[in-house]
Design a protein around this motif. Structure first.
Motif, PDB file in Angstrom:
ATOM      1  N   ASP A  56     -47.933   2.700  37.162  1.00  0.00           N
ATOM      2  CA  ASP A  56     -46.351   2.825  37.450  1.00  0.00           C
ATOM      3  C   ASP A  56     -46.591   4.328  38.083  1.00  0.00           C
ATOM      4  N   PRO A  59     -52.481   5.612  35.820  1.00  0.00           N
ATOM      5  CA  PRO A  59     -51.167   4.847  35.331  1.00  0.00           C
ATOM      6  C   PRO A  59     -50.862   3.880  36.343  1.00  0.00           C
ATOM      7  N   GLY A  97     -45.042  -4.042  30.260  1.00  0.00           N
ATOM      8  CA  GLY A  97     -43.975  -3.311  30.941  1.00  0.00           C
ATOM      9  C   GLY A  97     -42.643  -3.377  30.369  1.00  0.00           C
ATOM     10  N   VAL A 146     -55.357  -0.468  28.985  1.00  0.00           N
ATOM     11  CA  VAL A 146     -54.142   0.285  28.358  1.00  0.00           C
ATOM     12  C   VAL A 146     -54.974   1.688  27.688  1.00  0.00           C
ATOM     13  N   GLU A 151     -48.407  -2.153  20.672  1.00  0.00           N
ATOM     14  CA  GLU A 151     -48.310  -1.149  21.526  1.00  0.00           C
ATOM     15  C   GLU A 151     -49.034  -1.386  22.868  1.00  0.00           C
ATOM     16  N   THR A 164     -53.357   1.551  32.860  1.00  0.00           N
ATOM     17  CA  THR A 164     -53.792   2.362  33.839  1.00  0.00           C
ATOM     18  C   THR A 164     -54.922   1.568  34.678  1.00  0.00           C
ATOM     19  N   VAL A 169     -48.382   8.328  25.033  1.00  0.00           N
ATOM     20  CA  VAL A 169     -47.849   7.183  25.114  1.00  0.00           C
ATOM     21  C   VAL A 169     -48.761   6.180  25.882  1.00  0.00           C
ATOM     22  N   GLU A 170     -48.921   5.110  25.031  1.00  0.00           N
ATOM     23  CA  GLU A 170     -49.774   4.100  25.736  1.00  0.00           C
ATOM     24  C   GLU A 170     -49.363   3.690  27.023  1.00  0.00           C
ATOM     25  N   ARG A 171     -50.162   3.383  27.976  1.00  0.00           N
ATOM     26  CA  ARG A 171     -49.665   3.112  29.333  1.00  0.00           C
ATOM     27  C   ARG A 171     -50.895   2.190  30.138  1.00  0.00           C
ATOM     28  N   ARG A 223     -54.018   6.069  26.231  1.00  0.00           N
ATOM     29  CA  ARG A 223     -53.122   6.750  25.840  1.00  0.00           C
ATOM     30  C   ARG A 223     -52.858   8.285  26.935  1.00  0.00           C
ATOM     31  N   ALA A 265     -47.273  -1.683  26.381  1.00  0.00           N
ATOM     32  CA  ALA A 265     -47.928  -1.166  27.796  1.00  0.00           C
ATOM     33  C   ALA A 265     -48.052  -2.035  29.154  1.00  0.00           C
TER      34      ALA A 265
END
Length: 238
Positions: free
Chosen positions: A128, A126, A180, A26, A173, A36, A32-34, A28, A177
């Protein structure tokens, strides 16, 4: 079209075997925290110019776990990988257009506190919003994400995504992430505390720039994988 299959003296087919690592973290991205995944752009054919997961052949006399760590070490500081587990085996005869190759895939996790130096052609992307990936690596990423999300529900695997100490807001957070979907901080704390996963450190975080009361800091009770609730699912709020 693959080349004619190499066979031994008894006529048994000899296959190339490789290890593939889907390492998730995870991070930033765009504030935004995503979730990866670690990718590297290929130099050579097949699929030159496309991104791929860290992977490579298993050498004679080398165990699979050793092979995947060796190939990972070429891309990232493996001391920062807090969890590594085997995902499965990929054996589609056409998965590698150069030669018949069987692959064993792995899920690896890196905590938010780690920011290892990467080679020039490697980067975090990421999950997504993946670019086109070589071979069947897109499927491997999807399997890795599915495995992570499932295990966050019924194990303590969150420890592998977090630094040693954290606040509940920071934990939420990362879970949002990784899963989802949204998770209420009070519900997350209640569930993980009831399962014996969270331990208060007795320390408080520093007050933020916007003021407010310092938040309590926690740690995971165990830093190795255990099943905490075999029938649990962390569902979206509402």
């Amino acid at each position: 079209m693959t080349r004619d299959q190499i066979r031994d003296a008894d006529g048994v087919a000899l296959y190339r075997h490789e290890a593939i690592a889907a390492v998730l973290q995870v991070r930033r991205v765009d504030d935004v925290e995503r979730l990866t995944v670690l990718l590297s752009r290929r130099r050579d054919e097949p699929f030159a110019g496309l991104f791929a997961l860290p992977s490579g052949a298993v050498e004679t006399g080398e165990a699979l776990d050793a092979a995947v760590l060796r190939h990972l070490a070429a891309k990232v500081d493996v001391s920062g990988v807090t969890h590594l587990e085997q995902l499965g085996t990929r054996s589609d005869p056409g998965r590698d257009p150069a030669q018949r190759t069987i692959a064993t895939s792995y899920l690896g996790l890196v905590p938010t506190s780690s920011d290892p130096a990467l080679p020039e052609r490697a980067r975090w992307e990421p999950v997504d919003a993946l670019p086109a990936l070589a071979f069947d690596h897109g499927i491997v990423v999807a399997e890795a994400v599915e495995r992570l999300r499932a295990k966050l529900s019924y194990t303590n695997l969150g420890f592998a995504l977090m630094p040693t100490e954290f606040t509940i807001a920071e934990l939420r957070e990362v879970y949002v992430a990784a899963l989802g979907h949204d998770v209420a901080p009070t519900n997350l704390q209640r569930v993980l505390t009831r399962r014996g996963q969270l331990v208060p450190t007795g320390e408080l975080s520093r007050a933020g720039t916007r003021g407010g009361r310092p938040a309590r800091r926690f740690r995971f009770a165990e830093a190795s994988l255990i099943v905490t609730d075999p029938f649990a699912v962390l569902r979206p709020e509402g």
